[in-house]
Design a protein around this motif. Structure first.
Motif, PDB file in Angstrom:
ATOM      1  N   GLU A 359       0.860  -1.191   0.000  1.00  0.00           N
ATOM      2  CA  GLU A 359       0.000   0.000   0.000  1.00  0.00           C
ATOM      3  C   GLU A 359       0.886   1.227   0.000  1.00  0.00           C
ATOM      4  OE1 GLU A 359      -3.111   1.277  -0.902  1.00  0.00           O
ATOM      5  OE2 GLU A 359      -3.734  -0.536   0.126  1.00  0.00           O
ATOM      6  N   GLY A 361      -0.035   4.419  -2.153  1.00  0.00           N
ATOM      7  CA  GLY A 361      -1.132   5.360  -2.056  1.00  0.00           C
ATOM      8  C   GLY A 361      -0.801   6.796  -2.410  1.00  0.00           C
ATOM      9  N   ALA A 362      -1.841   7.608  -2.301  1.00  0.00           N
ATOM     10  CA  ALA A 362      -1.803   8.966  -2.838  1.00  0.00           C
ATOM     11  C   ALA A 362      -0.766   9.857  -2.173  1.00  0.00           C
ATOM     12  CB  ALA A 362      -3.181   9.590  -2.699  1.00  0.00           C
ATOM     13  N   LYS A 388       1.966  -0.044  -5.578  1.00  0.00           N
ATOM     14  CA  LYS A 388       0.655   0.483  -5.971  1.00  0.00           C
ATOM     15  C   LYS A 388       0.689   1.983  -5.726  1.00  0.00           C
ATOM     16  CE  LYS A 388      -4.185  -0.163  -4.529  1.00  0.00           C
ATOM     17  NZ  LYS A 388      -4.593   1.038  -3.798  1.00  0.00           N
ATOM     18  N   ASP A 390      -1.710   5.316  -6.122  1.00  0.00           N
ATOM     19  CA  ASP A 390      -3.019   5.874  -6.451  1.00  0.00           C
ATOM     20  C   ASP A 390      -2.861   7.353  -6.752  1.00  0.00           C
ATOM     21  OD1 ASP A 390      -4.247   3.453  -5.980  1.00  0.00           O
ATOM     22  OD2 ASP A 390      -4.459   3.866  -3.835  1.00  0.00           O
ATOM     23  N   ARG A 393      -8.159   9.481  -9.436  1.00  0.00           N
ATOM     24  CA  ARG A 393      -9.062   8.340  -9.661  1.00  0.00           C
ATOM     25  C   ARG A 393      -8.321   7.130 -10.214  1.00  0.00           C
ATOM     26  NH1 ARG A 393     -11.134  12.388 -12.466  1.00  0.00           N
ATOM     27  NH2 ARG A 393     -10.814  11.281 -14.408  1.00  0.00           N
ATOM     28  N   HIS A 394      -7.066   7.311 -10.541  1.00  0.00           N
ATOM     29  CA  HIS A 394      -6.341   6.243 -11.226  1.00  0.00           C
ATOM     30  C   HIS A 394      -5.405   5.512 -10.269  1.00  0.00           C
ATOM     31  CE1 HIS A 394      -7.885   7.781 -14.967  1.00  0.00           C
ATOM     32  NE2 HIS A 394      -7.569   8.982 -14.522  1.00  0.00           N
ATOM     33  N   SER A 395      -5.243   4.252 -10.561  1.00  0.00           N
ATOM     34  CA  SER A 395      -4.315   3.467  -9.766  1.00  0.00           C
ATOM     35  C   SER A 395      -3.360   2.774 -10.725  1.00  0.00           C
ATOM     36  CB  SER A 395      -5.082   2.432  -8.929  1.00  0.00           C
ATOM     37  OG  SER A 395      -4.196   1.838  -8.017  1.00  0.00           O
ATOM     38  N   GLU A 410      -1.201   0.187 -15.828  1.00  0.00           N
ATOM     39  CA  GLU A 410      -2.426   0.362 -15.054  1.00  0.00           C
ATOM     40  C   GLU A 410      -2.468  -0.685 -13.948  1.00  0.00           C
ATOM     41  OE1 GLU A 410      -4.876  -0.903 -18.683  1.00  0.00           O
ATOM     42  OE2 GLU A 410      -6.240  -1.265 -17.012  1.00  0.00           O
ATOM     43  N   GLY A 411      -3.098  -0.322 -12.845  1.00  0.00           N
ATOM     44  CA  GLY A 411      -2.978  -1.153 -11.653  1.00  0.00           C
ATOM     45  C   GLY A 411      -3.904  -2.356 -11.595  1.00  0.00           C
ATOM     46  N   TRP A 412      -5.030  -2.298 -12.307  1.00  0.00           N
ATOM     47  CA  TRP A 412      -6.028  -3.355 -12.122  1.00  0.00           C
ATOM     48  C   TRP A 412      -5.903  -4.426 -13.190  1.00  0.00           C
ATOM     49  CZ3 TRP A 412      -8.242  -3.249  -7.569  1.00  0.00           C
ATOM     50  CH2 TRP A 412      -8.347  -2.034  -6.908  1.00  0.00           C
ATOM     51  N   HIS A 419      -5.926  -5.896  -7.746  1.00  0.00           N
ATOM     52  CA  HIS A 419      -4.823  -4.985  -8.008  1.00  0.00           C
ATOM     53  C   HIS A 419      -3.506  -5.743  -8.171  1.00  0.00           C
ATOM     54  CE1 HIS A 419      -2.350  -1.416  -8.035  1.00  0.00           C
ATOM     55  NE2 HIS A 419      -3.471  -0.709  -8.136  1.00  0.00           N
TER      56      HIS A 419
END
Ligand code: FES
Length: 479
Positions: A359, A361-362, A388, A390, A393-395, A410-412, A419
């Protein structure tokens, strides 16, 4: 977050049949593609456990195949004296029993680093077990997505209400083996059964037919050899031992989920880890660590004992022996004969349902002067690392391949909402943590099923030691 019971309001799915009607019921009930509880694990440790070893898998596979060949020679050499009884028993156990765990590991693609090596042994094991390779791949994908969801998971082997007599009968593998053989014959004739149609996407169905024809063709050669040579040895060695050794599949397989809970989203409630002796663990390829395997399918079998050590405090206590597992299962079956809703009660430590091992994150990125996204120092990215990130809105997932190239995509996963930051880097590919699909890190191309569509990749640059991702084609990333 999911509570420790992990379930939802009970919905009546009356049969275990895999059908579009049951799938729809399960979907409406929220049982499909649900979020499952995961224990916390240190990300660096997980990367270490996800590493693949051609050496380990080669030694183990060579030992299994070597023993099978030696036992096969013993069958020929001792036919048909009293010594042929142990010879056939050992050969069949290796051919029709121990092949199950090889089928499983190679199907996940986690045993060898080499994808081709995994595939070769997967096809061989499928033949030994009379399982159509493509159908069983798709069946197992679903087993991992929706484990023990009634009417949706095609691999619920011990269904309720249980019957002790029926369970004992299964150990003969006469019925199970015959059903597998008849299914192959039906599919070789071009008629897919409803379950196959439900599981296998339309673009892969011709492959099911072709595989079945090849397998039936090889079995026919064994039958012809038996007739021509007037000897049962060819059919005992090829095909017959699927039946004779099938008891071992049942012997280990029953310990995985039998008697435990249905329609829950926590593998600790529907899956069992059992401590087994070294011989069993070789035959079963450490699948006795079954909870761990279901939670982290990207960890190869040889690292499951270490994974168990990492997360066991967050699981239900493992059963101390195979015998203890059987005692628990028999007890549950007895209760379920009277009350089919009975489930083995388990006290579980609380874990976060959405706990994730990776994790970032932003908070962990900065906007650069040209709009690029700076994600960290180059020296902070180790080989095989994934992060990951973020961004609005994008991951995305940013990482370094095993040869040292930085990449971003892209993360997904394109197969389902999972993820990739929790996955593994294998060489120059990124592997999804759920069903082991793989993508080329440089191009995003899907290189392994079940993913079909590729990932969008983004340029990565390094300036003054800082790694930047250029989110080309994403107009507004927000912040
Ligand atoms: S979610 Fe199935 S392979 Fe990624």
């Amino acid at each position: 977050m999911i509570d420790n019971n992990g379930g939802m309001a009970s919905v009546a799915i009356s049969s275990y049949d895999i059908s579009s009607a049951n799938t729809e019921l399960a979907r409406r009930a929220g049982y499909v593609d649900a979020q499952w509880a995961l224990p916390a694990i240190n990300a660096v440790e997980l990367r270490r456990l996800q590493r693949r070893s051609n050496l380990h898998a080669t030694l183990s596979t060579s030992l299994w195949l070597g023993l099978t060949v030696i036992a096969g020679f013993a069958v020929v050499a001792t036919a048909w004296s009293w010594w042929s009884i142990p010879s056939v028993a050992v050969y069949a156990a290796l051919y029709g029993g121990a092949s199950d765990s090889r089928w499983h590991e190679m199907g996940h693609g986690t045993a060898f680093r080499s994808r081709r090596a995994n595939d070769v042994i997967y096809y061989l094991a499928c033949f030994m077990l009379l399982r159509g390779p493509t159908i069983w791949r798709w069946s197992h994908y679903r087993h991992h997505t929706d484990t023990i969801i009634k009417g949706h998971d095609a691999e619920i082997a011990f269904q309720r209400p249980p019957s002790i007599a029926r369970t004992l009968w299964r150990f003969t593998h006469l019925q199970g083996g015959s059903e597998l053989l008849l299914r192959l014959v039906r599919h070789a004739g071009g008629r897919l059964d409803d379950e196959a149609k439900e599981l296998v996407p339309a673009h892969e169905r011709r492959r099911v037919v072709l595989e079945s024809r090849i397998m039936i063709g090889v079995l026919l050669i064994a039958v012809i050899a038996t007739v021509v040579l007037r000897s049962a040895i060819p059919v005992v060695l090829i095909g017959g031992s699927t039946f004779l050794g099938g008891w071992l599949v049942v012997f280990f397989g029953i310990t995985q989920h039998a008697g435990l809970q249905e329609n829950v989203f926590d593998h600790r409630l529907n899956t069992r880890t059992v401590m087994m002796n070294p011989v069993f663990r070789f035959l079963y390829l450490n699948m006795n660590f079954h909870v761990e395997h279901h939670m982290f399918p990207s960890v190869p079998y040889y690292s499951l004992p270490s994974l168990h050590g990492e997360i066991s405090s967050q699981l239900a206590p493992a059963l101390p022996s195979t015998w203890a597992a059987y005692r628990q299962i028999i007890g549950a079956f007895r209760r379920q004969q009277v009350d089919p809703n009975y489930e083995i009660p388990l006290e579980l430590p609380k874990i976060e349902g959405d706990a994730r091992p990776v994790e970032i994150g932003a908070e962990s990125w900065m906007r650069g002067p040209s709009g690029e996204v700076i994600v960290g120092l180059e020296t902070s990215f180790g080989l095989g690392e994934l992060r990951k990130v973020d961004i609005g809105r994008h991951s995305v997932v940013v990482g370094r391949t095993e040869s040292g190239s930085l990449f971003a995509c892209e993360g997904w996963c394109t197969h389902a909402k999972v993820h990739l930051g929790e996955g593994a880097v294998i060489g120059e590919e990124i592997e999804c943590p759920k069903h082991n699909a793989r993508f080329d890190c440089r191009t995003g191309e899907a290189t392994r099923k079940p993913a079909k569509d590729g990932l969008t990749t983004y340029p990565v640059t390094v300036s003054k030691g800082r790694v930047s991702v250029h989110l080309v084609g994403i107009d507004s990333v927000g912040s």
